[in-house]
Design a protein around this motif. Structure first.
Motif, PDB file in Angstrom:
ATOM      1  N   TYR A  56      13.605   8.434   6.102  1.00 52.18           N
ATOM      2  CA  TYR A  56      12.623   9.089   5.246  1.00 52.18           C
ATOM      3  C   TYR A  56      11.372   8.225   5.220  1.00 52.18           C
ATOM      4  O   TYR A  56      11.451   7.015   5.017  1.00 52.18           O
ATOM      5  CB  TYR A  56      13.210   9.270   3.835  1.00 52.18           C
ATOM      6  N   THR A  57      10.218   8.848   5.480  1.00 49.75           N
ATOM      7  CA  THR A  57       8.968   8.130   5.253  1.00 49.75           C
ATOM      8  C   THR A  57       7.901   9.138   4.838  1.00 49.75           C
ATOM      9  O   THR A  57       8.218  10.321   4.656  1.00 49.75           O
ATOM     10  CB  THR A  57       8.563   7.257   6.462  1.00 49.75           C
ATOM     11  N   GLY A  58       6.665   8.700   4.645  1.00 52.15           N
ATOM     12  CA  GLY A  58       5.661   9.636   4.139  1.00 52.15           C
ATOM     13  C   GLY A  58       4.240   9.178   4.352  1.00 52.15           C
ATOM     14  O   GLY A  58       3.978   8.052   4.780  1.00 52.15           O
ATOM     15  N   ARG A  59       3.353  10.093   4.043  1.00 52.19           N
ATOM     16  CA  ARG A  59       1.921   9.821   4.171  1.00 52.19           C
ATOM     17  C   ARG A  59       1.164  10.666   3.148  1.00 52.19           C
ATOM     18  O   ARG A  59       1.255  11.907   3.159  1.00 52.19           O
ATOM     19  CB  ARG A  59       1.468  10.189   5.592  1.00 52.19           C
ATOM     20  N   ALA A  60       0.449  10.015   2.249  1.00 54.29           N
ATOM     21  CA  ALA A  60      -0.370  10.751   1.283  1.00 54.29           C
ATOM     22  C   ALA A  60      -1.720  11.061   1.930  1.00 54.29           C
ATOM     23  O   ALA A  60      -2.436  10.153   2.341  1.00 54.29           O
ATOM     24  CB  ALA A  60      -0.563   9.931   0.021  1.00 54.29           C
ATOM     25  N   GLN A  75       7.645  13.132   4.225  1.00 47.58           N
ATOM     26  CA  GLN A  75       6.991  13.715   3.052  1.00 47.58           C
ATOM     27  C   GLN A  75       5.466  13.586   3.141  1.00 47.58           C
ATOM     28  O   GLN A  75       4.951  12.508   3.439  1.00 47.58           O
ATOM     29  CB  GLN A  75       7.462  12.992   1.778  1.00 47.58           C
ATOM     30  N   PRO A 124       2.886  14.018   0.423  1.00 48.90           N
ATOM     31  CA  PRO A 124       2.625  14.321  -0.990  1.00 48.90           C
ATOM     32  C   PRO A 124       1.154  14.667  -1.199  1.00 48.90           C
ATOM     33  O   PRO A 124       0.347  13.822  -1.573  1.00 48.90           O
ATOM     34  CB  PRO A 124       3.029  13.024  -1.708  1.00 48.90           C
ATOM     35  N   GLU A 148      -0.293  13.821  -4.490  1.00 51.75           N
ATOM     36  CA  GLU A 148      -0.493  12.422  -4.892  1.00 51.75           C
ATOM     37  C   GLU A 148      -1.967  12.044  -4.891  1.00 51.75           C
ATOM     38  O   GLU A 148      -2.509  11.588  -5.895  1.00 51.75           O
ATOM     39  CB  GLU A 148       0.295  11.464  -3.974  1.00 51.75           C
ATOM     40  N   TYR A 154       4.362  11.303 -10.836  1.00 52.98           N
ATOM     41  CA  TYR A 154       4.403  11.336  -9.373  1.00 52.98           C
ATOM     42  C   TYR A 154       5.567  10.565  -8.753  1.00 52.98           C
ATOM     43  O   TYR A 154       6.191  11.011  -7.780  1.00 52.98           O
ATOM     44  CB  TYR A 154       3.072  10.866  -8.750  1.00 52.98           C
ATOM     45  N   GLN A 198       8.111  11.158  -5.257  1.00 53.47           N
ATOM     46  CA  GLN A 198       8.325  10.278  -4.096  1.00 53.47           C
ATOM     47  C   GLN A 198       9.789   9.834  -3.996  1.00 53.47           C
ATOM     48  O   GLN A 198      10.248   9.429  -2.937  1.00 53.47           O
ATOM     49  CB  GLN A 198       7.368   9.071  -4.138  1.00 53.47           C
ATOM     50  N   TYR A 234       8.806   1.495   5.461  1.00 55.62           N
ATOM     51  CA  TYR A 234       7.468   1.631   4.848  1.00 55.62           C
ATOM     52  C   TYR A 234       6.758   0.285   4.761  1.00 55.62           C
ATOM     53  O   TYR A 234       7.392  -0.767   4.818  1.00 55.62           O
ATOM     54  CB  TYR A 234       7.547   2.269   3.459  1.00 55.62           C
ATOM     55  N   GLN A 274       4.505   0.080  -0.885  1.00 57.13           N
ATOM     56  CA  GLN A 274       5.162   1.237  -1.506  1.00 57.13           C
ATOM     57  C   GLN A 274       6.420   0.844  -2.286  1.00 57.13           C
ATOM     58  O   GLN A 274       7.076   1.689  -2.899  1.00 57.13           O
ATOM     59  CB  GLN A 274       5.534   2.271  -0.441  1.00 57.13           C
ATOM     60  N   PHE A 316      10.038   2.662  -4.838  1.00 59.83           N
ATOM     61  CA  PHE A 316      11.439   2.738  -4.435  1.00 59.83           C
ATOM     62  C   PHE A 316      12.339   1.814  -5.239  1.00 59.83           C
ATOM     63  O   PHE A 316      13.558   1.992  -5.239  1.00 59.83           O
ATOM     64  CB  PHE A 316      11.561   2.535  -2.919  1.00 59.83           C
TER      65      PHE A 316
HETATM   66  N1  TRP Z   1       2.719   7.104  -1.367  1.00 56.14           N
HETATM   67  C1  TRP Z   1       2.586   7.055   0.059  1.00 56.14           C
HETATM   68  C2  TRP Z   1       1.114   6.853   0.440  1.00 56.14           C
HETATM   69  O1  TRP Z   1       0.286   6.582  -0.362  1.00 56.14           O
HETATM   70  C3  TRP Z   1       3.111   8.299   0.708  1.00 56.14           C
HETATM   71  C4  TRP Z   1       4.607   8.363   0.772  1.00 56.14           C
HETATM   72  C5  TRP Z   1       5.394   9.333   0.221  1.00 56.14           C
HETATM   73  C6  TRP Z   1       5.463   7.452   1.434  1.00 56.14           C
HETATM   74  N2  TRP Z   1       6.703   9.088   0.503  1.00 56.14           N
HETATM   75  C7  TRP Z   1       6.795   7.934   1.227  1.00 56.14           C
HETATM   76  C8  TRP Z   1       5.264   6.287   2.173  1.00 56.14           C
HETATM   77  C9  TRP Z   1       7.891   7.281   1.778  1.00 56.14           C
HETATM   78  C10 TRP Z   1       6.354   5.636   2.711  1.00 56.14           C
HETATM   79  C11 TRP Z   1       7.665   6.127   2.497  1.00 56.14           C
HETATM   80  O2  TRP Z   1       0.758   6.948   1.591  1.00 56.14           O
END
Ligand code: TRP
Length: 374
Positions: free
Chosen positions: A75-79, A109, A111, A114, A193, A197, A218, A222, A226
């Motif tokens: 799992y990872t993400g990008r706002a 994800q 977001p 966010e 928020y 996440q 990550y 971040q 977590f």
């Molecule tokens: N909050 C992260 C950002 O500002 C975005 C994000 C959402 C994220 N879920 C994550 C980053 C999980 C790493 C892992 O970019």
């Protein structure tokens, strides 16, 4: 003034990563863990060999389960708040490697709420526009469409919202204040928020209908989110998500400036859509150099690769250990001049970006294969 600051909203100064491990209560990725990862993956990514991914939580547990046949999800993400730059790609490149080597599913994800909640100037329409721009870069990294699910929080809300409520009920206001430093002037969306996440860390178990490990790669900023996720997990009968943490790609101006590459200071940044000439100009003009005042002195005394941004960047982008070692030695001895080192980096990045941009173009047609909506 503190020596450095690392929060989800701000990274500044010369980050001491060993100290961060202690402050955040994570574990260093040691030789033993590296060997274990190598045994399972067949090789070690250069980000692991070079300590770019340097810290973790519960990675040994993930491998215990994996060796027993219980596969994890990534799992990872990008706002989405603007264009993607090279710094953003570092955890994604590594996540792709993990997906390939361990043959596992990935939740990505986006977001979009966010950055809307945290930035005065951005509307939900803006962040949605950036989301779909940024997804092209995510796809261009090369994730497997059959094993990768990308979603915007606002478009996967039916699923996300109810789980976020379950999470939110377990987080007190005093916890978020202590972890994030919220004040009375923060809006209540910002306070909520972190629940959003957290949810994707539990989706693997929800989707599989059984206890399924989640591994989150990550950048270390971040981690506050977590830490909360991990505290909440057992209260909802989910396993605590494991984590792998990376350092920041320094901005072009080096340690004296921002602690990481930042889109708000454009000249410190190489974007994924930059043209070869822009890359060249930015590096020639702005990359902080560990070279001497003039060629004569440089030849005599040698340069300092440890503070030289071009060299630091090559540790991220030059995969060949032998080549990298030679650059280090030649720069230190004065055989290699700053201009020559910069040119090496320019060539490396332009090769990389040429391929990335090709895949990014194609990504438009693949997008729907990746998207998760409800
Ligand atoms: N909050 C992260 C950002 O500002 C975005 C994000 C959402 C994220 N879920 C994550 C980053 C999980 C790493 C892992 O970019």
């Amino acid at each position: 003034m503190p020596e450095y600051v690392v929060t989800p909203w701000e990274v500044r100064g010369n980050v001491n990563y060993d100290k961060l491990i202690k402050e955040f209560g994570t574990e260093k990725i040691d030789k033993k863990l590296l060997n274990r990862m190598k045994n399972n993956a067949g090789e070690l990514h250069h980000f692991l060999r070079r300590g770019i991914f340097f810290s973790h939580r519960d990675m040994n547990w993930v491998l215990d389960e994996y060796e027993r046949g219980n596969k994890f999800y990534l799992y990872t993400g990008r706002a989405p708040s603007g264009p993607v730059h090279l710094g953003h790609l570092i955890p994604w490149i590594f996540t792709k490697w993990l997906q390939d080597k361990f043959d596992v599913k990935l939740l990505f994800q986006i977001p979009d709420e966010e950055k809307f909640l945290f930035k005065d100037k951005l509307s939900l329409e803006d962040t949605k526009k950036w989301a779909y721009e940024n997804i092209l870069d995510i796809i261009a990294v090369g994730f497997d469409p059959k094993k990768t699910m990308i979603f915007l929080d606002t478009e996967y809300a039916k699923t996300m919202y109810k789980h976020a409520c379950r999470v939110a009920k377990k987080i007190t206001f005093s916890t978020t204040k202590a972890v994030f430093g919220f004040k009375n002037s923060n809006n209540i969306g910002e306070i909520f928020y972190t629940a959003m996440q957290s949810v994707p860390a539990f989706l693997p178990s929800i989707m599989e209908g059984k206890t399924t490990p989640c591994l989150i790669p990550y950048a270390i900023d971040q981690d506050p989110h977590f830490r909360i996720t991990r505290d909440v997990a057992p209260l909802l009968d989910y396993p605590k998500p494991a984590a792998l943490h990376c350092r920041f790609l320094p901005g072009l101006q080096g340690m004296s400036g921002e602690g990481k590459m930042s889109s708000s200071v454009e000249s410190t940044c190489i974007f994924t859509t930059d043209r070869p000439k822009q890359v060249k100009d930015k590096i020639m003009k702005h990359a902080f150099s560990g070279g001497r005042r003039n060629v004569e002195e440089h030849r005599k005394l040698g340069g300092n690769p440890d503070v030289d941004v071009s060299y630091q960047w090559l540790t991220f982008f030059e995969e060949d250990d032998k080549k990298l070692k030679k650059v280090y030695e030649d720069y230190k001895s004065g055989d290699l001049l700053t201009g020559e080192l910069k040119q090496m980096l320019i060539d490396k990045l332009n090769d990389f970006l040429k391929e990335h941009q090709k895949r990014r173009k194609k990504a438009k047609d693949q997008l729907e294969e990746f998207m998760l909506r409800d």
